[in-house]
Design an enzyme around this catalytic site. Structure first.
Site, short mmCIF file in Angstrom:
data_model
loop_
_atom_site.label_atom_id
_atom_site.label_comp_id
_atom_site.label_asym_id
_atom_site.label_seq_id
_atom_site.Cartn_x
_atom_site.Cartn_y
_atom_site.Cartn_z
N GLY A 9 0.48 -1.03 0.27
CA GLY A 9 0.31 0.11 -0.19
C GLY A 9 1.13 1.41 -0.27
N GLY A 11 -0.75 4.24 -0.07
CA GLY A 11 -1.84 5.64 0.23
C GLY A 11 -1.58 6.81 0.14
CB THR A 12 -3.58 8.65 3.74
OG1 THR A 12 -4.51 8.34 2.33
CG2 THR A 12 -3.24 9.28 4.32
N GLY A 14 0.68 5.13 3.23
CA GLY A 14 2.08 4.19 3.01
C GLY A 14 2.83 4.89 2.65
CE LYS A 102 -9.56 2.32 10.80
NZ LYS A 102 -8.90 3.21 10.60
CD GLU A 126 0.54 3.18 19.72
OE1 GLU A 126 -0.38 3.15 19.84
OE2 GLU A 126 1.55 2.64 20.51
CD GLU A 187 -12.94 6.67 4.36
OE1 GLU A 187 -13.10 6.25 3.65
OE2 GLU A 187 -11.84 6.67 5.05
CE LYS A 202 -9.10 4.01 14.74
NZ LYS A 202 -10.19 4.98 14.09
N1 LIG Z 1 -5.57 7.37 6.03
C1 LIG Z 1 -5.85 7.56 7.87
O1 LIG Z 1 -5.82 8.68 7.81
C2 LIG Z 1 -5.29 6.51 8.56
C3 LIG Z 1 -4.73 6.09 10.47
C4 LIG Z 1 -5.33 5.23 10.44
C5 LIG Z 1 -5.38 3.86 10.01
N2 LIG Z 1 -5.31 3.93 9.19
C6 LIG Z 1 -5.86 2.23 8.36
O2 LIG Z 1 -4.19 2.49 7.27
C7 LIG Z 1 -4.68 1.43 6.34
C8 LIG Z 1 -4.34 2.30 5.40
O3 LIG Z 1 -5.11 3.58 4.63
P1 LIG Z 1 -5.05 4.49 3.95
O4 LIG Z 1 -6.12 5.91 3.95
O5 LIG Z 1 -3.57 4.78 3.94
O6 LIG Z 1 -5.62 3.73 2.42
P2 LIG Z 1 -5.30 4.58 1.19
O7 LIG Z 1 -5.38 6.27 0.31
O8 LIG Z 1 -6.93 4.17 0.98
O9 LIG Z 1 -4.34 3.38 0.07
C9 LIG Z 1 -4.65 2.09 -0.27
C10 LIG Z 1 -3.39 1.14 -0.83
O10 LIG Z 1 -3.48 -0.16 -0.47
C11 LIG Z 1 -3.38 -0.35 -2.42
N3 LIG Z 1 -4.03 -1.28 -2.25
C12 LIG Z 1 -5.68 -1.68 -2.04
N4 LIG Z 1 -6.24 -2.61 -1.96
C13 LIG Z 1 -5.06 -3.23 -3.33
C14 LIG Z 1 -5.12 -4.69 -3.22
N5 LIG Z 1 -6.48 -5.52 -3.07
N6 LIG Z 1 -3.93 -4.56 -4.01
C15 LIG Z 1 -2.98 -3.80 -3.94
N7 LIG Z 1 -3.33 -2.86 -3.45
C16 LIG Z 1 -3.52 -2.60 -2.44
C17 LIG Z 1 -3.71 1.35 -2.85
O11 LIG Z 1 -2.91 1.33 -3.92
P3 LIG Z 1 -3.34 2.77 -4.86
O12 LIG Z 1 -2.48 3.39 -4.54
O13 LIG Z 1 -2.69 1.85 -6.05
O14 LIG Z 1 -4.87 2.64 -5.35
C18 LIG Z 1 -3.19 2.67 -1.60
O15 LIG Z 1 -1.54 2.85 -2.38
C19 LIG Z 1 -6.40 1.13 6.54
O16 LIG Z 1 -6.37 -0.21 7.32
C20 LIG Z 1 -6.91 2.25 6.82
O17 LIG Z 1 -7.71 2.13 8.18
C21 LIG Z 1 -5.08 5.00 8.05
N1 LIG Z 2 -11.60 6.75 10.35
C1 LIG Z 2 -10.87 7.37 10.64
C2 LIG Z 2 -9.25 7.44 10.16
C3 LIG Z 2 -8.33 6.60 11.50
O1 LIG Z 2 -7.94 5.69 12.04
C4 LIG Z 2 -11.52 8.68 11.73
O2 LIG Z 2 -12.44 9.27 11.44
O3 LIG Z 2 -10.52 8.34 13.02
NA NA Z 3 -2.03 4.58 18.14
#
Ligand SMILES: NC(=O)c1ccc[n+]([C@@H]2O[C@H](COP(=O)([O-])OP(=O)(O)OC[C@H]3O[C@@H](n4cnc5c(N)ncnc54)[C@H](OP(=O)(O)O)[C@@H]3O)[C@@H](O)[C@H]2O)c1
Ligand SMILES: N[C@@H](CCO)C(=O)O
Ligand code: NA
Length: 438
Positions: A9, A11-12, A14, A102, A126, A187, A202
């Site tokens: 990953g 994305g945000t 990663g 989570k 974490e 979202e 969580k």
């Molecule tokens: N965003 C936050 O602030 C936040 C905070 C705490 C925890 N989290 C957790 O962190 C994790 C990632 O969140 P995110 O916000 O970074 O998500 P995101 O921005 O949607 O990024 C997801 C990444 O995973 C890749 N991906 C998704 N499904 C895939 C698959 N089947 N095969 C290959 N690649 C795949 C996507 O590829 P492409 O780039 O090619 O589309 C993208 O790079 C989640 O579990 C989320 O709950 C996020």
């Molecule tokens: N969707 C979650 C992102 C962080 O896990 C929130 O609003 O807190």
């Molecule tokens: Na934490």
């Protein structure tokens, strides 16, 4: 020594993680021994703001988790599948796993941690709760000497942002949600956040660490914020409260909690909108901020506060977990598990049914404007063992009286019995809101 990272990953979170790994200056020196070896994504041609070494991007995530060169797999794709299978495959291939997922951990944690313990690898999480706020490691390590009585928090930023704006602007839920989506704070599909499911994931994770047992995710009671109205926020304010989506995990106090018995304590495990007294530390956690309030013996009360989401804060936690694993790999020659980093619970915690939960309630009634209604309410509550802290007739609305009741601590089952009787009263037009009070 170099530790090779396989990043799933970009994305945000990663990309935020890669950013830190590629820019180690001024951070912990161990970062210089971490190398992003391979990165898995879904769309390799997507334009990205990050300069990765050439040739490391792939869509074949399975080849990363089974690559003999990789030491640590960092799962940041989110969702249940293929995240669960990839983590299990990584573990089976002897890799340590760091994840922010989570949802997958709350639902499949038992399977994932059992596999990790059998294989002698770590699964670190974490970032999964409270994003960058250190709370998982404190529960595992810094608070390890405590008997934890309760963990309670604002652990969903989206709902806290919506409730804060409703409070400040007197606006309705739907209007603020639509605006939050436009601004990118909520979202497109807000279900997991606004219905309390993300917070339930969580708190299941936090409870497992705080109380040292496994949790069945379906046993977490979850109620979201869709039904919270601008009126209730305004009435709560007048009564000295703010409304927050709280996630609560609490050890039920037995009659003699000091006496050790064979009977295991039960836990309360619930997520719901809650009237929080304005003087409580959680009442002042606003906007997208998160906070986790822990009560333990002997530490007393301690609160962790900060940004619960976003690229940088969440990546901060991800990289800290990678550093922890790298540090152990560097210094330990024996196979793990390290008792303060791994998760070795076997039994499931006993969870109290909601009818047995003891809490205060806020209820708003619309009644006909006839004499004696308040008396009738009082009689029915009294008969069901529900003691009232305050009863206020807020005003009149189209010839109907609006009455708000706040109870003392009551058993939820008794409160529900009283409500069932009250609904049958002729003078009762409707009960537009029922909320729990901290
Ligand atoms: N965003 C936050 O602030 C936040 C905070 C705490 C925890 N989290 C957790 O962190 C994790 C990632 O969140 P995110 O916000 O970074 O998500 P995101 O921005 O949607 O990024 C997801 C990444 O995973 C890749 N991906 C998704 N499904 C895939 C698959 N089947 N095969 C290959 N690649 C795949 C996507 O590829 P492409 O780039 O090619 O589309 C993208 O790079 C989640 O579990 C989320 O709950 C996020
Ligand atoms: N969707 C979650 C992102 C962080 O896990 C929130 O609003 O807190
Ligand atoms: Na934490």
């Amino acid at each position: 020594m170099t530790f090779k990272i396989g990043l799933l990953g970009l994305g945000t979170v990663g990309a935020g993680t890669a950013q830190i790994l590629l820019d180690s200056v001024g951070r912990h020196p161990l970062l210089q021994e971490l190398e992003i070896a391979r990165v898995g994504v879904r769309s390799p041609d997507k334009p990205r703001d990050i300069d990765l070494p050439a040739g490391i991007l792939t869509t074949d995530l399975e080849s990363i988790v089974t690559d003999p060169e990789i030491d640590i797999v960092v799962e940041l794709i989110g969702g249940l599948e293929p995240a669960r299978s990839l983590m299990l495959q990584a573990i089976a291939s002897g890799k340590h796993v760091v994840t922010a997922n989570k949802a997958a951990i709350a639902l499949h944690g038992a399977e994932i941690f059992t596999a990790a313990n059998e294989k002698g690898v770590y699964v670190m999480l974490e970032a999964a709760v409270g994003g960058g706020i250190p709370v998982i490691q404190p529960l595992k390590q810094s608070l390890g000497s405590n008997r934890i009585q309760g963990v309670m928090g604002i652990i969903n930023g989206t709902t806290n942002y919506i409730l804060t704006r409703m409070q400040l602007e007197g606006a309705d839920f739907e209007a603020v949600l639509a605006d939050a989506q436009k601004l990118g704070y909520a979202e497109a599909d807000p279900t997991a956040d606004v219905d309390g499911l993300d917070a339930a994931d969580k708190i299941a994770i936090l409870a497992s660490l705080a109380f040292g047992g496994r949790i069945k995710r379906e046993q977490v009671y979850a109620e979201g914020i869709r039904q919270v109205s601008a009126e209730d926020i305004a009435y709560a304010e007048k009564l000295g409260f703010v409304i927050k989506l709280l996630a609560i995990a609490k050890r039920e106090e037995g009659p003699t909690p000091q006496i050790q018995t064979d009977v295991e304590d039960r836990l309360q495990l619930r997520v719901h909108p809650t009237l929080v007294p304005k003087q409580h530390p959680l009442a002042n956690v606003n906007g997208v901020y998160n906070a986790i309030f822990v009560e333990g013996d002997p530490i007393g009360q301690v609160m962790f506060y900060g940004r619960g989401a976003g690229a940088g804060p969440t990546a901060s936690a991800v990289v800290a977990d990678i550093l922890n694993v790298a540090a152990v790999l560097k210094t330990e020659t024996e196979p793990i598990p390290h008792p303060l980093l791994s998760c070795s619970h076997q039994h499931y915690c006993a969870i109290a049914p909601m009818e047995d939960v003891v809490t205060r309630f806020y209820a708003r009634f619309l009644t006909q404007d006839s004499p004696g209604v308040i008396g009738e309410l009082g009689t029915i509550f009294g008969k069901n063992g529900v003691s009232l802290e305050s009863v206020v007739q807020i005003g009149m609305r189209e010839n109907q009286a609006e009455i708000v009741v706040v109870t003392h601590d009551v058993k939820e089952g008794n409160f529900n019995h009283a409500l069932a009787e009250i609904r049958n009263l002729e003078a009762i037009v409707s009960i537009p809101s029922l909320l729990r009070v901290l």
